[in-house]
Design an enzyme around this catalytic site. Structure first.
Site, mmCIF file in Angstrom:
data_model
loop_
_atom_site.group_PDB
_atom_site.id
_atom_site.type_symbol
_atom_site.label_atom_id
_atom_site.label_comp_id
_atom_site.label_asym_id
_atom_site.label_seq_id
_atom_site.Cartn_x
_atom_site.Cartn_y
_atom_site.Cartn_z
ATOM 1 N N ASP A 155 0.865 -1.173 0.000
ATOM 2 C CA ASP A 155 0.000 0.000 0.000
ATOM 3 C C ASP A 155 0.906 1.229 0.000
ATOM 4 O O ASP A 155 1.961 1.235 0.621
ATOM 5 C CB ASP A 155 -0.862 -0.060 1.268
ATOM 6 C CG ASP A 155 -1.914 1.030 1.322
ATOM 7 O OD1 ASP A 155 -1.717 2.080 0.689
ATOM 8 O OD2 ASP A 155 -2.929 0.829 2.005
ATOM 9 N N SER A 156 0.486 2.285 -0.677
ATOM 10 C CA SER A 156 1.350 3.459 -0.825
ATOM 11 C C SER A 156 1.527 4.261 0.451
ATOM 12 O O SER A 156 2.391 5.143 0.520
ATOM 13 C CB SER A 156 0.774 4.388 -1.896
ATOM 14 O OG SER A 156 -0.411 5.005 -1.433
ATOM 15 N N ASP A 173 -7.821 -7.368 0.750
ATOM 16 C CA ASP A 173 -6.983 -7.381 1.958
ATOM 17 C C ASP A 173 -7.775 -6.782 3.088
ATOM 18 O O ASP A 173 -8.680 -5.973 2.874
ATOM 19 C CB ASP A 173 -5.695 -6.575 1.754
ATOM 20 C CG ASP A 173 -5.954 -5.075 1.902
ATOM 21 O OD1 ASP A 173 -5.639 -4.521 2.970
ATOM 22 O OD2 ASP A 173 -6.500 -4.452 0.969
#
Length: 381
Positions: A97-98, A276
């Site tokens: 994830d960023s 997720d």
């Protein structure tokens, strides 16, 4: 090295459920898939051997988080270790994830500008800046197989004008992500693949515009963000279905941060391939155990003398070894093993569930199977 590929193997005749195969340099991922969340380079409380063992969890891919890994252990250590794969001794695919969602959650300790976001560390209060460009560089250094674009996740509720500006900013940042990725090489001998993220809040015109914009980038996969952040389940399903109308059929679709077992089964039927959520491990540590028969609060006294297997419906070794009574004892006695076993059980169940979903998609009876299974897994035992 080769870019990520997606093979759409089967499409449901009723509904939009799909079975597919994602191929990365670190291995194949059969979809639909649930990705255990390994926020800080570990799935909390779960040894890698359980994640790798086909008789336990057998995760094809796990998720890490850029924000947390950037702050600790830090990029210097990760680079010297050969990236997250070398550091954690994990040889299967990883998605990062960023950090956009984590920065979003620090609403009292961050400031958003077009250049990026300035935020305060939750660890020591130090200030840092994430920009689309440096987030690409950070994820390169972490070394995930799938890296996420830097986006802004608007809160629910928000005004239409705020969500529109937020979406436009996400698109500007996406262009910068692609440009910086093109300027920097893959690290550690494997390809790092960028997924854009759809935003637009609970506004169908904005969601459509965002889907069309990111689809025009022809990325190897696409994600839907900004859901499971306070809307109703019905709104989640409505906007997931709406996005799937406009996202490419021949690319994997990732619904970020979702969710309960029944959320996942419904979203699969709408055309989602990847999921997720921290729920299996977080809720497990609090005594909520997901099973093929329904949901158990293992702390309840009703399990004190129940010597039946924890979950006889799934073929993982843990469910056969341990009884409900023993699991309850571990929680009542504050034994760490209880938290670990509940986490393993829940992840085993989630992976079993998406595996069963895949089988029924291929068999052609997914929609009818889903109705019965949702009723079963929502049951409070």
């Amino acid at each position: 090295m080769a870019a990520l590929t997606f093979e759409l193997q089967t499409q449901s005749k009723t509904g939009s459920a799909r079975a597919g195969k994602i191929t990365t340099d670190h291995g194949v991922i059969e979809t639909p898939i649930f990705m255990p969340v390994g926020t800080a380079g570990t799935v909390k409380g779960v040894h890698r051997n359980f994640l790798l063992n086909k008789n336990d969890i057998n995760a094809d891919i796990i998720l890490g988080n850029t924000y947390h890994l950037y702050l600790r252990p830090g990029l210097d250590i990760l680079q010297k270790a050969g990236g997250i794969h070398g550091f954690s001794n994990w040889d299967r695919p990883v998605l990062t994830d960023s950090g956009g969602y984590q920065v979003y959650s620090l609403s009292d300790n961050r400031k958003i500008k077009e250049e990026g976001v300035k935020f305060k560390s939750h660890i020591d209060g130090s200030y840092h800046v994430f920009t689309p460009e440096n987030v690409m560089e950070i994820q390169r250094t972490i070394g995930a197989d799938i890296i996420m674009a830097f986006d802004e996740c608007p809160p629910i509720p928000s005004t239409y004008e705020y969500v529109r500006k937020s979406m436009d900013l996400t698109h500007v940042w996406l262009d910068k992500c692609f440009n910086r990725l093109a300027e920097t090489p893959d690290l550690y001998g494997h390809t790092q693949n960028l997924f854009p993220i759809v935003q637009g809040g609970l506004n169908k015109d904005l969601r459509k515009a965002s889907c069309e914009y990111i689809s025009s980038k022809n990325a190897v996969g696409n994600a839907i963000g900004g859901l499971s952040v306070g809307e109703t389940e019905e709104e989640m399903y409505e906007f997931t279905a709406h996005c799937c109308e406009y996202l490419p059929v021949d690319k994997p679709r990732y619904l970020m941060g979702v969710g309960t077992p029944w959320n996942i089964l419904e979203a699969i039927d709408l055309g989602i391939d990847m999921f997720d959520c921290v729920m299996p491990t977080r809720n497990g540590r609090n005594g909520m155990v997901f099973t093929s028969q329904g949901v158990i609060n293992i702390k309840n006294k009703k399990w004190e003398k129940d010597f039946s297997p924890l979950d006889p419906g799934i073929p993982n070794e843990l469910s056969q070894y341990y009884t409900k009574a023993y699991m309850r004892h571990l929680f009542v006695a504050d034994e760490i093993l209880g938290l670990q076993l509940a986490s393993i059980q829940n992840l085993s169940f989630y992976l079993w569930l998406v595996g069963e979903a895949r089988k029924h998609i291929i068999a052609g009876d997914y929609s009818s199977w889903k109705v019965d299974m949702i009723q079963q897994v929502k049951t409070r035992l």
